[in-house]
Design a protein around this motif. Sequence first.
Motif, PDB file in Angstrom:
ATOM      1  N   TYR B  38     -11.878 -18.461 -11.674  1.00  0.00           N
ATOM      2  CA  TYR B  38     -11.093 -18.450 -12.896  1.00  0.00           C
ATOM      3  C   TYR B  38     -12.126 -18.671 -13.995  1.00  0.00           C
ATOM      4  CZ  TYR B  38      -7.772 -19.372 -16.577  1.00  0.00           C
ATOM      5  OH  TYR B  38      -7.091 -19.295 -17.761  1.00  0.00           O
ATOM      6  N   PRO B  39     -12.070 -17.861 -15.074  1.00  0.00           N
ATOM      7  CA  PRO B  39     -13.157 -17.938 -16.050  1.00  0.00           C
ATOM      8  C   PRO B  39     -13.286 -19.306 -16.706  1.00  0.00           C
ATOM      9  CG  PRO B  39     -11.377 -16.484 -16.845  1.00  0.00           C
ATOM     10  CD  PRO B  39     -11.076 -16.826 -15.418  1.00  0.00           C
ATOM     11  N   GLU B  67      -7.955 -22.264 -10.767  1.00  0.00           N
ATOM     12  CA  GLU B  67      -9.022 -22.638  -9.842  1.00  0.00           C
ATOM     13  C   GLU B  67      -8.467 -23.107  -8.505  1.00  0.00           C
ATOM     14  OE1 GLU B  67      -8.699 -23.638 -12.969  1.00  0.00           O
ATOM     15  OE2 GLU B  67     -10.571 -23.206 -14.042  1.00  0.00           O
ATOM     16  N   GLN B 126     -13.626 -28.691 -23.105  1.00  0.00           N
ATOM     17  CA  GLN B 126     -12.830 -29.694 -23.812  1.00  0.00           C
ATOM     18  C   GLN B 126     -13.402 -31.098 -23.641  1.00  0.00           C
ATOM     19  OE1 GLN B 126     -11.653 -27.854 -21.168  1.00  0.00           O
ATOM     20  NE2 GLN B 126      -9.988 -28.880 -20.117  1.00  0.00           N
ATOM     21  N   HIS B 386      -4.233 -13.685 -33.472  1.00  0.00           N
ATOM     22  CA  HIS B 386      -3.809 -15.083 -33.590  1.00  0.00           C
ATOM     23  C   HIS B 386      -3.748 -15.516 -35.054  1.00  0.00           C
ATOM     24  CE1 HIS B 386      -4.271 -15.163 -29.372  1.00  0.00           C
ATOM     25  NE2 HIS B 386      -5.403 -15.816 -29.250  1.00  0.00           N
ATOM     26  N   ILE B 411      -5.772 -24.860 -24.797  1.00  0.00           N
ATOM     27  CA  ILE B 411      -7.153 -24.395 -24.762  1.00  0.00           C
ATOM     28  C   ILE B 411      -7.166 -22.881 -24.878  1.00  0.00           C
ATOM     29  CG2 ILE B 411      -9.294 -24.626 -23.525  1.00  0.00           C
ATOM     30  CD1 ILE B 411      -8.357 -27.219 -23.309  1.00  0.00           C
ATOM     31  N   CYS B 413      -8.620 -19.389 -27.800  1.00  0.00           N
ATOM     32  CA  CYS B 413      -9.123 -19.070 -29.142  1.00  0.00           C
ATOM     33  C   CYS B 413      -8.189 -19.598 -30.235  1.00  0.00           C
ATOM     34  CB  CYS B 413      -9.274 -17.569 -29.305  1.00  0.00           C
ATOM     35  SG  CYS B 413     -10.488 -16.852 -28.197  1.00  0.00           S
ATOM     36  N   TYR B 414      -6.903 -19.663 -29.925  1.00  0.00           N
ATOM     37  CA  TYR B 414      -5.921 -20.122 -30.914  1.00  0.00           C
ATOM     38  C   TYR B 414      -6.105 -21.604 -31.274  1.00  0.00           C
ATOM     39  CZ  TYR B 414      -4.249 -21.033 -26.276  1.00  0.00           C
ATOM     40  OH  TYR B 414      -4.217 -21.412 -24.967  1.00  0.00           O
ATOM     41  N   MET B 431      -5.894 -27.666 -20.088  1.00  0.00           N
ATOM     42  CA  MET B 431      -5.104 -26.447 -19.872  1.00  0.00           C
ATOM     43  C   MET B 431      -3.627 -26.759 -19.605  1.00  0.00           C
ATOM     44  SD  MET B 431      -7.104 -23.594 -19.820  1.00  0.00           S
ATOM     45  CE  MET B 431      -6.585 -22.372 -18.646  1.00  0.00           C
ATOM     46  N   ASP B 456      -1.647 -16.692 -23.282  1.00  0.00           N
ATOM     47  CA  ASP B 456      -1.110 -16.089 -22.058  1.00  0.00           C
ATOM     48  C   ASP B 456      -1.819 -16.598 -20.805  1.00  0.00           C
ATOM     49  OD1 ASP B 456      -2.941 -14.375 -23.693  1.00  0.00           O
ATOM     50  OD2 ASP B 456      -3.200 -13.322 -21.813  1.00  0.00           O
ATOM     51  N   SER B 457      -3.155 -16.576 -20.825  1.00  0.00           N
ATOM     52  CA  SER B 457      -3.860 -16.969 -19.605  1.00  0.00           C
ATOM     53  C   SER B 457      -3.613 -18.442 -19.292  1.00  0.00           C
ATOM     54  CB  SER B 457      -5.360 -16.712 -19.760  1.00  0.00           C
ATOM     55  OG  SER B 457      -6.018 -16.987 -18.555  1.00  0.00           O
ATOM     56  N   THR B 458      -3.585 -19.258 -20.334  1.00  0.00           N
ATOM     57  CA  THR B 458      -3.340 -20.684 -20.143  1.00  0.00           C
ATOM     58  C   THR B 458      -1.919 -20.927 -19.621  1.00  0.00           C
ATOM     59  OG1 THR B 458      -4.899 -21.114 -21.909  1.00  0.00           O
ATOM     60  CG2 THR B 458      -3.472 -22.924 -21.306  1.00  0.00           C
ATOM     61  N   ASN B 484      -2.486 -12.111 -26.014  1.00  0.00           N
ATOM     62  CA  ASN B 484      -3.435 -11.061 -26.441  1.00  0.00           C
ATOM     63  C   ASN B 484      -3.926 -10.259 -25.241  1.00  0.00           C
ATOM     64  OD1 ASN B 484      -5.052 -12.912 -25.237  1.00  0.00           O
ATOM     65  ND2 ASN B 484      -6.347 -13.332 -27.011  1.00  0.00           N
ATOM     66  N   VAL B 486      -5.601 -10.791 -22.724  1.00  0.00           N
ATOM     67  CA  VAL B 486      -6.861 -11.122 -22.045  1.00  0.00           C
ATOM     68  C   VAL B 486      -7.173 -12.608 -22.199  1.00  0.00           C
ATOM     69  CG1 VAL B 486      -7.915  -8.829 -22.357  1.00  0.00           C
ATOM     70  CG2 VAL B 486      -8.214 -10.588 -24.118  1.00  0.00           C
ATOM     71  N   GLY B 488      -9.364 -14.420 -23.998  1.00  0.00           N
ATOM     72  CA  GLY B 488     -10.253 -14.169 -25.127  1.00  0.00           C
ATOM     73  C   GLY B 488     -11.436 -15.123 -25.161  1.00  0.00           C
ATOM     74  N   MET B 489     -11.147 -16.381 -25.013  1.00  0.00           N
ATOM     75  CA  MET B 489     -12.139 -17.451 -25.161  1.00  0.00           C
ATOM     76  C   MET B 489     -13.376 -17.259 -24.290  1.00  0.00           C
ATOM     77  SD  MET B 489     -11.955 -20.376 -26.803  1.00  0.00           S
ATOM     78  CE  MET B 489     -12.471 -22.067 -26.856  1.00  0.00           C
TER      79      MET B 489
HETATM   80  C1  LIG Z   1      -9.250 -25.892 -15.989  1.00  0.00           C
HETATM   81  C2  LIG Z   1      -9.926 -24.997 -16.964  1.00  0.00           C
HETATM   82  N1  LIG Z   1     -10.340 -23.792 -16.564  1.00  0.00           N
HETATM   83  C3  LIG Z   1     -10.954 -22.946 -17.429  1.00  0.00           C
HETATM   84  C4  LIG Z   1     -11.165 -23.324 -18.721  1.00  0.00           C
HETATM   85  C5  LIG Z   1     -11.910 -22.399 -19.677  1.00  0.00           C
HETATM   86  N2  LIG Z   1     -11.016 -21.798 -20.651  1.00  0.00           N
HETATM   87  C6  LIG Z   1     -10.926 -22.264 -21.910  1.00  0.00           C
HETATM   88  S1  LIG Z   1      -9.715 -21.517 -22.739  1.00  0.00           S
HETATM   89  C7  LIG Z   1      -9.290 -20.538 -21.490  1.00  0.00           C
HETATM   90  C8  LIG Z   1      -8.171 -19.563 -21.517  1.00  0.00           C
HETATM   91  C9  LIG Z   1      -7.998 -18.839 -22.758  1.00  0.00           C
HETATM   92  O1  LIG Z   1      -7.121 -17.794 -22.571  1.00  0.00           O
HETATM   93  P1  LIG Z   1      -5.752 -17.678 -23.327  1.00  0.00           P
HETATM   94  O2  LIG Z   1      -4.936 -18.882 -23.100  1.00  0.00           O
HETATM   95  O3  LIG Z   1      -5.131 -16.394 -22.926  1.00  0.00           O
HETATM   96  O4  LIG Z   1      -6.160 -17.670 -24.853  1.00  0.00           O
HETATM   97  P2  LIG Z   1      -7.133 -16.727 -25.688  1.00  0.00           P
HETATM   98  O5  LIG Z   1      -8.478 -17.351 -25.652  1.00  0.00           O
HETATM   99  O6  LIG Z   1      -7.087 -15.367 -25.088  1.00  0.00           O
HETATM  100  O7  LIG Z   1      -6.589 -16.754 -27.049  1.00  0.00           O
HETATM  101  C10 LIG Z   1     -10.113 -20.803 -20.420  1.00  0.00           C
HETATM  102  C11 LIG Z   1     -10.038 -20.078 -19.158  1.00  0.00           C
HETATM  103  C12 LIG Z   1     -10.725 -24.612 -19.099  1.00  0.00           C
HETATM  104  N3  LIG Z   1     -10.920 -25.090 -20.338  1.00  0.00           N
HETATM  105  N4  LIG Z   1     -10.107 -25.415 -18.219  1.00  0.00           N
END
Ligand SMILES: Cc1ncc(C[n+]2csc(CCOP(=O)(O)OP(=O)(O)O)c2C)c(N)n1
Lengths: 202, 634
Positions: B38-39, B67, B126, B386, B411, B413-414, B431, B456-458, B484, B486, B488-489
């Motif tokens: 997981y990124p 994860e 974080q 955003h 967590i 970009c927003y 998260m 979305d990913s969160t 969005n 994807v 993004g962050m």
């Molecule tokens: C447990 C954990 N895994 C991975 C991350 C790294 N990380 C920070 S923000 C984020 C997700 C961002 O995606 P999204 O919620 O779609 O928002 P975007 O950045 O696209 O606006 C991730 C994977 C984290 N902070 N904590």
Amino acid sequence: MSKVWNVIIAGVGGQGVVTIARILAESALASGYRVKTTDIVGGAQRGGAVLSHVRFGDNVYSSIVPNGFADIVVGIEPLEALRSSIQYLREDGMVIFNEKPVYPLTVQLKQQRYPQLADIRSALLTITKNVFMLNASELASLAGSRLAAGSVLLGFMKAVSDIPIPKHHFHAAMEGMFTEKVAKINIQAFEVGFSKGLEAIR
Amino acid sequence: MLKNSLLSNEKGKRVILSGNEAIVRGAIEAGVKFATSYPGNPCTEILDTLISVSNELGIYTEWSINEMVGLEAASAASIAGLRSLVAMKHVGLNWALDPLMCINLSGIEAGMLVVVGDDPQSRASQNEEDIRFLASMSELPMMEPSGPAEAKDMVVWSIEVSERIKLPVLLRATQRISHGLEDVVLGEIVQPNAKVEFKRDERYLVTGAGGRSVRLHENLHKKQELIESIIEQSPFNKIVKHGEEKWGIISAGMGYHIAVEALEYCNMREKFATFKLATPHPLPKKLLRNFCNDLEAVIVVEDVEPYLQTNIRAILAEEGISCRAYGRADSNPRAVGEVTFDEVLSMIKRASGNEQLFIKSERPHVTKFKHMLISRPLTMCSGCPHRATFYAMKRAVNKTLKDKALFCGDIGCYSFASQPPFQLIDLKFSMGASIGLACGFAKSNIDNKVFAIIGDSTFFHAGIPALINAVYNDSRFIVVLLDNLVVGMTGQQPSPSLGLNANRTESVSILPEGIARAVGVKFVKTFNPLNLKEAERAFEEAIGYQGPGPAVLVARSPCAVYVTREAKIKGERLHKYAILEDKCTGCGVCTQHFGCPALVTKDDNKVWIEAEDCTGCGVCAQICPYRAIVKEVS
Ligand SMILES: Cc1ncc(C[n+]2csc(CCOP(=O)(O)OP(=O)(O)O)c2C)c(N)n1
């Protein structure tokens, strides 16, 4: 211990700092050196400061340039050139920087003031007399893309310093890392920077 | 060039690789066939890179939903006989700790490596924590490389050890290792002949009556002797000692190189014995005992917590060795962050009693010009959808709630909306926490309208159980879901709403609003944030919603960086916007209240659009009160 070269590449997200560091690392390897680098990428593409340390020589220990040890600071952005020179540049080191600022959002919002270029320059001159400022973004645009500003600065650095890497290794590194079209622009940009550098020290 | 290096069969060739790329090359050399992640910084690029060669090598790669699932999937592959790898950032292991604390009991079959990217100094995380403690908690071996070249060799060695001890091996790679380049010598690529099958075994039934898990725990303890003997003989622990030294330095990771360099710098190399410790768990007790036995004192150089120092002290006490162990535990309050060259110098100063050592950063201009170094806060990119969402949200909130609103952030970009010009985030934790926090605030009968702001990913990673909690317990607040498509962050990896897998094959597009409806949310509305009127109306409606349960707003528009990149790949041109000079009054509405980086204020206060930054979202044209921003005719 034989000399270890310490170069800092500084800029903001989207300016290709990490790529320039890699070009330098590849060229140093091709020149027969051991290489280590480290990047600080707070948030690429989001206006954050980006910093790469490149160290090469016959034997390199840590990848982190200790404070006050840098031989050369290459700044793709003026404020970042100052920030990293203050921390890393050695007293008689060299700083080569692009005079085109990238304003932090807070400057746009009038919450902070961006320092005057002249003040940045005179602050740098208190650290070293070897300060070179050029409009790398404009020169890069002429070569084909403003994103090649870093390559202009690399070419300039090759001309004004005694960095022990032959020119053709820089070219080869760019050819290896980029597509044909992008490599051509960057090699062109490197050459433009190189001639400007020769002019500057003539 | 990179792809060639990763696929090359030229054993002995020297190439430049980053730590993450070196880990990938190690996995390829070891014949890993199954990889999940997981990124998350600093190790996102491990799977990013592996994906780029996965087709050629027949490696299954997956961006897992979180994860925990990634770790479970990778252990299943290993149990089925495939060598596997799972990569995650330090906080990812917090998530995956629960299954890890059973997999350490059941064990696995084929070699399995858990790569944990740690982030001392918290440059892109974080928090700062020290993941080494989770190795001792899970009683699994943990390796720590001191550079990319060593990382590659360690991956190969660890996967073989894992297969031998039938347990996953952890590899801790700090940001300095993951994001650094080094010349790496390529090794041979092996292809273990894997037979995929499940061999039924009682050890896989960890939870069971009659205390089976306790018996398995006992087995894990019995295995420690074997693990310790393997660790004692690992090729990565390295001691340099001539016998006359009074002092020593023990260090792991990048700290080791910093320490040796500091010794060289002050001409103390001959006075200190050195120990590069590559195995934070279990510690090589015999080696440590022999190293410290005839020394007066050792300095322990390490990032974050004095994990090694306190453990080494315990070993020395147990063995009755009088050598003192200096380190971070000695300062009060204890130091945080990464260890630095200057910190090591002052430790050498202290241990050797040499007061003459000059520390370079004590230079006059460091303080003299500090005031010029204005900060560079991270912001949303040009054209980021955003930003449009927050612009509309702020207008709706100002109109209806004023300051009677509370914003639980998350967590992604927003989260940059905590800064001016929006300041629409009051809390940022881990998260998925936005929705959980909102549940609690809403049920505390706080006098504010509560918002949960999540991407979305969160949401897919950690937000869904919290949303179900809100519906189930009738918590009333507004979920703002910024989709969005994807992640993004971390560099625009696909998210389930995009409908593409890791290697861009078609998948099902899973939409958050579908999930919200399915779990019983009564108010669900999707809007396009690039249409400001539509967006503002959606917010006003949601603010008016009285329950039952939460309201869910989905703001959907693809990440601007993703859009730009896709357009470039397809050779499409984005339609940009431009300012009509004579109509712009320099009122500053677009720059001060919206703040897109493509909008630049000129000396006469009028605005200019940096064409190379504009992504053509068109939102600034909707904001301008003088209609001075128009779409460029091409
Ligand atoms: C447990 C954990 N895994 C991975 C991350 C790294 N990380 C920070 S923000 C984020 C997700 C961002 O995606 P999204 O919620 O779609 O928002 P975007 O950045 O696209 O606006 C991730 C994977 C984290 N902070 N904590």
